[in-house]
Design a protein around this motif. Sequence first.
Motif, PDB file in Angstrom:
ATOM      1  N   HIS A 297       0.837  -1.043  -0.162  1.00  0.00           N
ATOM      2  CA  HIS A 297       0.069  -0.058   0.005  1.00  0.00           C
ATOM      3  C   HIS A 297       1.032   1.232   0.196  1.00  0.00           C
ATOM      4  O   HIS A 297       1.537   1.524   1.107  1.00  0.00           O
ATOM      5  CB  HIS A 297      -0.776   0.039   1.066  1.00  0.00           C
ATOM      6  N   PRO A 298       1.065   1.899  -1.020  1.00  0.00           N
ATOM      7  CA  PRO A 298       2.106   3.169  -1.214  1.00  0.00           C
ATOM      8  C   PRO A 298       1.514   4.327  -0.329  1.00  0.00           C
ATOM      9  O   PRO A 298       2.447   4.925   0.086  1.00  0.00           O
ATOM     10  CB  PRO A 298       2.131   3.546  -2.687  1.00  0.00           C
TER      11      PRO A 298
ATOM     12  N   PRO B 199       0.215  -5.141   4.020  1.00  0.00           N
ATOM     13  CA  PRO B 199      -0.600  -5.518   5.206  1.00  0.00           C
ATOM     14  C   PRO B 199      -0.675  -7.069   5.228  1.00  0.00           C
ATOM     15  O   PRO B 199      -0.551  -7.411   6.502  1.00  0.00           O
ATOM     16  CB  PRO B 199      -2.031  -4.984   4.751  1.00  0.00           C
ATOM     17  N   TYR B 200      -0.492  -7.732   4.273  1.00  0.00           N
ATOM     18  CA  TYR B 200      -0.772  -9.245   4.365  1.00  0.00           C
ATOM     19  C   TYR B 200       0.644 -10.086   4.503  1.00  0.00           C
ATOM     20  O   TYR B 200       0.551 -11.092   4.706  1.00  0.00           O
ATOM     21  CB  TYR B 200      -1.767  -9.729   3.382  1.00  0.00           C
TER      22      TYR B 200
ATOM     23  N   PRO C  40      -7.492   6.587  14.196  1.00  0.00           N
ATOM     24  CA  PRO C  40      -6.404   6.073  15.049  1.00  0.00           C
ATOM     25  C   PRO C  40      -6.300   4.785  15.014  1.00  0.00           C
ATOM     26  O   PRO C  40      -7.289   4.097  15.759  1.00  0.00           O
ATOM     27  CB  PRO C  40      -6.708   6.724  16.446  1.00  0.00           C
ATOM     28  N   GLN C  41      -5.129   4.217  14.554  1.00  0.00           N
ATOM     29  CA  GLN C  41      -5.272   2.610  14.026  1.00  0.00           C
ATOM     30  C   GLN C  41      -5.191   1.758  15.292  1.00  0.00           C
ATOM     31  O   GLN C  41      -5.570   0.617  15.243  1.00  0.00           O
ATOM     32  CB  GLN C  41      -4.086   2.432  13.090  1.00  0.00           C
TER      33      GLN C  41
ATOM     34  N   ALA D   4      -4.478  -2.354   6.014  1.00  0.00           N
ATOM     35  CA  ALA D   4      -3.537  -1.583   5.955  1.00  0.00           C
ATOM     36  C   ALA D   4      -3.367  -0.827   7.345  1.00  0.00           C
ATOM     37  O   ALA D   4      -2.163  -0.610   7.701  1.00  0.00           O
ATOM     38  CB  ALA D   4      -3.471  -0.787   4.676  1.00  0.00           C
ATOM     39  N   LEU D   5      -4.466  -0.316   7.688  1.00  0.00           N
ATOM     40  CA  LEU D   5      -4.417   0.594   8.995  1.00  0.00           C
ATOM     41  C   LEU D   5      -4.252  -0.229  10.086  1.00  0.00           C
ATOM     42  O   LEU D   5      -3.029   0.364  10.777  1.00  0.00           O
ATOM     43  CB  LEU D   5      -5.939   1.191   9.058  1.00  0.00           C
TER      44      LEU D   5
END
Length: 323
Positions: free
Chosen positions: A76-77, A83-84, A277-278, A312-313
């Motif tokens: 994810h740029p 993420p995975y 806020p992840q 991704a977050l």
Amino acid sequence: MPDQLTRPVGPVDATRMPRYAGAPTFARLPRIDQVSRHDIAFLGCPFDGGVSFRPGARFGPSSIRQASRNLRPTYHPIQDVNPYDTLQAVDAGDVPCHPYDIDDSLRQIEGTIGELNASGSHVILLGGDHTIALAGLRAVAREHGPVALVHFDAHLDTWDSYFGADRTHGTIFRRAFEEGLLLSDASTHVGIRGPIYSSQDLDDDARFGFSVIRSEDIDGLGTEEIGDRIRRRAGDRPIYLSIDIDVLDPAFAPGTGTPEIGGLTSRELLRLVRGLPQDQIVASDIVEVAPAYDHAEVTSLAAATLGYEISALLARRRTQATA
């Protein structure tokens, strides 16, 4: 199989197997029975027994999975994360929702989420109509206590009842308030627009402790200020993220049960989600995709992309924690 303690099993490699082929799971991730642990679980909830207008969201999970083939989920740029490769994500299949019994379906969904939570997984629900969010909130509250709700939607969903039914896709957040699932004065509706039945709807909503950010507020405030308002209101509390796809304008999401013109653009919604806020998000849902009213998988692709964005977050949280 790779050592799952050090390296997650990721999606099918699109340079070896074309994206239009291979596993029919979300983003062609492994099934839950193919790995020994999981950090993220995509759970289908094919239920639309709570809709008030156009039915069809029961077909949402399969349509979102199909559209997710379009994703190239390796890197994810914008969020600068793979993420995975960072988190073990799985497709947990579908809950066998009762097609005629709302309460039984809610119990089934809540129970399945509870099992996934107990195994340490962040659950992302693929709806299904918005009624399923009540099950999500119940399951999360059992583990975390009351939460702050960040709710992207064209509608408040805090009616008291509809045709005498008090558990529908338009009443769930009133029920959540009454059941003590929500923190007082920490929750936010984003993207609200369109006519309502009475001004009393707004009065009731304020009494339940919600802050309302209307769709047209984005023009004056911008996504940065709106993101700040969401974060300030949630504080450091746990967040349940609920995304009704009709928060998007019908130009970007025609395949939904209750469309309202004047909504967010896809780009605006992505910016707002990326700014959450992840480290506080404890569960998520993406609901109200009704593919019968869609064309060219536009709505399903939006929902699939949002699932990837949430992944991704969460992965960004892990990356920052280990940096």
